[in-house]
Motif scaffolding. Structure first.
Motif, PDB file in Angstrom:
ATOM      1  N   LEU A  98      25.163 -85.539   0.310  1.00  0.00           N
ATOM      2  CA  LEU A  98      24.878 -87.008   1.256  1.00  0.00           C
ATOM      3  C   LEU A  98      25.079 -88.128   1.182  1.00  0.00           C
ATOM      4  O   LEU A  98      26.059 -88.836   0.931  1.00  0.00           O
ATOM      5  CB  LEU A  98      25.079 -86.100   2.356  1.00  0.00           C
ATOM      6  CG  LEU A  98      25.520 -86.555   3.639  1.00  0.00           C
ATOM      7  CD1 LEU A  98      26.500 -86.499   3.595  1.00  0.00           C
ATOM      8  CD2 LEU A  98      24.882 -86.007   5.022  1.00  0.00           C
ATOM      9  N   ASN A  99      23.765 -88.095   0.238  1.00  0.00           N
ATOM     10  CA  ASN A  99      23.089 -89.431  -0.064  1.00  0.00           C
ATOM     11  C   ASN A  99      24.310 -90.465  -0.955  1.00  0.00           C
ATOM     12  O   ASN A  99      24.049 -91.904  -0.511  1.00  0.00           O
ATOM     13  CB  ASN A  99      21.449 -89.586  -0.085  1.00  0.00           C
ATOM     14  CG  ASN A  99      21.414 -89.187   1.355  1.00  0.00           C
ATOM     15  OD1 ASN A  99      21.904 -88.952   2.543  1.00  0.00           O
ATOM     16  ND2 ASN A  99      19.830 -88.584   0.909  1.00  0.00           N
ATOM     17  N   ARG A 100      24.455 -89.846  -1.760  1.00  0.00           N
ATOM     18  CA  ARG A 100      25.542 -90.985  -2.984  1.00  0.00           C
ATOM     19  C   ARG A 100      26.444 -90.921  -2.410  1.00  0.00           C
ATOM     20  O   ARG A 100      27.225 -91.851  -2.359  1.00  0.00           O
ATOM     21  CB  ARG A 100      25.278 -89.638  -4.147  1.00  0.00           C
ATOM     22  CG  ARG A 100      25.701 -90.556  -5.648  1.00  0.00           C
ATOM     23  CD  ARG A 100      25.781 -89.317  -6.813  1.00  0.00           C
ATOM     24  NE  ARG A 100      26.340 -88.055  -6.112  1.00  0.00           N
ATOM     25  CZ  ARG A 100      26.617 -86.855  -6.979  1.00  0.00           C
ATOM     26  NH1 ARG A 100      25.447 -86.404  -7.254  1.00  0.00           N
ATOM     27  NH2 ARG A 100      27.032 -86.070  -6.880  1.00  0.00           N
ATOM     28  N   LEU A 101      27.258 -90.092  -1.794  1.00  0.00           N
ATOM     29  CA  LEU A 101      28.050 -90.106  -1.457  1.00  0.00           C
ATOM     30  C   LEU A 101      28.955 -91.416  -0.833  1.00  0.00           C
ATOM     31  O   LEU A 101      29.800 -92.188  -0.004  1.00  0.00           O
ATOM     32  CB  LEU A 101      29.024 -88.302  -0.935  1.00  0.00           C
ATOM     33  CG  LEU A 101      30.052 -88.822  -0.263  1.00  0.00           C
ATOM     34  CD1 LEU A 101      31.538 -89.174  -1.067  1.00  0.00           C
ATOM     35  CD2 LEU A 101      30.605 -87.467   0.353  1.00  0.00           C
ATOM     36  N   VAL A 102      27.674 -91.233   0.199  1.00  0.00           N
ATOM     37  CA  VAL A 102      28.000 -92.395   1.861  1.00  0.00           C
ATOM     38  C   VAL A 102      27.391 -93.583   1.562  1.00  0.00           C
ATOM     39  O   VAL A 102      28.759 -94.672   1.195  1.00  0.00           O
ATOM     40  CB  VAL A 102      26.906 -91.957   2.475  1.00  0.00           C
ATOM     41  CG1 VAL A 102      26.438 -93.140   3.909  1.00  0.00           C
ATOM     42  CG2 VAL A 102      26.770 -90.323   3.139  1.00  0.00           C
ATOM     43  N   ALA A 103      26.741 -93.547   0.194  1.00  0.00           N
ATOM     44  CA  ALA A 103      26.515 -95.053  -0.406  1.00  0.00           C
ATOM     45  C   ALA A 103      27.630 -95.715  -0.337  1.00  0.00           C
ATOM     46  O   ALA A 103      28.584 -96.210  -1.298  1.00  0.00           O
ATOM     47  CB  ALA A 103      25.500 -95.018  -2.131  1.00  0.00           C
ATOM     48  N   SER A 104      28.279 -94.598  -1.265  1.00  0.00           N
ATOM     49  CA  SER A 104      30.228 -94.850  -2.611  1.00  0.00           C
ATOM     50  C   SER A 104      30.786 -94.999  -1.392  1.00  0.00           C
ATOM     51  O   SER A 104      32.148 -95.700  -1.310  1.00  0.00           O
ATOM     52  CB  SER A 104      30.203 -93.452  -3.115  1.00  0.00           C
ATOM     53  OG  SER A 104      31.056 -93.320  -3.827  1.00  0.00           O
ATOM     54  N   LEU A 105      31.237 -94.254  -0.595  1.00  0.00           N
ATOM     55  CA  LEU A 105      31.781 -94.568   0.945  1.00  0.00           C
ATOM     56  C   LEU A 105      31.737 -95.618   0.965  1.00  0.00           C
ATOM     57  O   LEU A 105      33.008 -96.478   1.565  1.00  0.00           O
ATOM     58  CB  LEU A 105      31.811 -93.245   1.734  1.00  0.00           C
ATOM     59  CG  LEU A 105      32.594 -91.701   1.266  1.00  0.00           C
ATOM     60  CD1 LEU A 105      32.437 -90.859   2.106  1.00  0.00           C
ATOM     61  CD2 LEU A 105      34.049 -92.196   0.421  1.00  0.00           C
ATOM     62  N   ARG A 106      30.464 -96.351   1.055  1.00  0.00           N
ATOM     63  CA  ARG A 106      30.375 -97.617   2.426  1.00  0.00           C
ATOM     64  C   ARG A 106      30.471 -98.610   1.018  1.00  0.00           C
ATOM     65  O   ARG A 106      30.791 -99.376   1.899  1.00  0.00           O
ATOM     66  CB  ARG A 106      28.754 -97.853   2.806  1.00  0.00           C
ATOM     67  CG  ARG A 106      28.405 -96.836   3.169  1.00  0.00           C
ATOM     68  CD  ARG A 106      26.472 -97.568   3.760  1.00  0.00           C
ATOM     69  NE  ARG A 106      26.370 -96.287   4.947  1.00  0.00           N
ATOM     70  CZ  ARG A 106      25.821 -96.424   5.867  1.00  0.00           C
ATOM     71  NH1 ARG A 106      27.581 -96.983   6.942  1.00  0.00           N
ATOM     72  NH2 ARG A 106      25.455 -95.454   6.489  1.00  0.00           N
ATOM     73  N   THR A 107      30.578 -98.504   0.085  1.00  0.00           N
ATOM     74  CA  THR A 107      30.969 -99.696  -0.696  1.00  0.00           C
ATOM     75  C   THR A 107      32.641 -99.656  -0.767  1.00  0.00           C
ATOM     76  O   THR A 107      33.550-100.727  -1.330  1.00  0.00           O
ATOM     77  CB  THR A 107      30.696 -99.875  -2.179  1.00  0.00           C
ATOM     78  OG1 THR A 107      31.387 -98.037  -3.007  1.00  0.00           O
ATOM     79  CG2 THR A 107      29.367 -99.459  -2.673  1.00  0.00           C
TER      80      THR A 107
END
Length: 115
Positions: A72-81
Motif C-alpha cells: 500500500l505505501n509504495r502504491l500510494v506514493a506512486s499514485l500521489r506522483t
C-alpha cells in the motif's frame, strides 16, 4: 459511470494493474481484477441516458469498492506522483491498512493491504 473511458482505463489498468477485457471506443470498457469485472460506462454509453424523471447518471459519490493490494505505501506514493486525489491518509484497522482515493471520475476506491 466515468467522465472519460480512456482516462479510466489508464487509471485502472496502468496505475492499479487491472486487465482490460474489452473496450467499445469512448463509450464503455470492461476491466478485470481476479473475479471482479468493473464496467466503465462513459457519457456516450447507454447507461448515461437520462432516467424517466430526467435525472442524469453521473460519476462519483461515496459508494466504494475495495481493491486488495500488496504494498500500500509504495502504491500510494506512486499514485500521489500521478496527481491522484486521496480523501484521507493511510489508516490501520484490525485487518490491515487502508486509504481512500478517487479515480479520475471521482469514484471512491478503498485500497487495502491485509495484515
Amino acid at each position: 459511470m466515468v467522465a472519460d473511458v480512456d482516462q479510466a482505463v489508464s487509471f485502472y489498468c496502468e496505475q492499479l494493474g487491472l486487465e482490460l477485457i474489452e473496450q467499445y471506443g469512448p463509450a464503455m470498457a470492461i476491466v478485470r481484477s481476479g473475479d471482479l469485472d468493473l464496467w466503465l460506462a462513459g457519457p456516450s454509453a447507454s447507461a448515461a441516458k437520462p432516467m424517466p424523471d430526467g435525472t442524469k447518471p453521473e460519476p462519483g459519490g461515496w459508494n466504494r469498492c475495495v481493491l486488495v493490494v500488496d504494498n500500500l505505501n509504495r502504491l500510494v506514493a506512486s499514485l500521489r506522483t500521478e496527481g491522484i486525489t486521496f480523501r484521507n491518509e493511510v489508516t490501520q484497522g484490525p485487518g490491515g491498512k487502508q486509504i481512500l482515493c478517487e479515480d479520475p471520475s471521482g469514484h471512491v476506491l478503498e485500497l487495502f493491504e491485509p495484515n
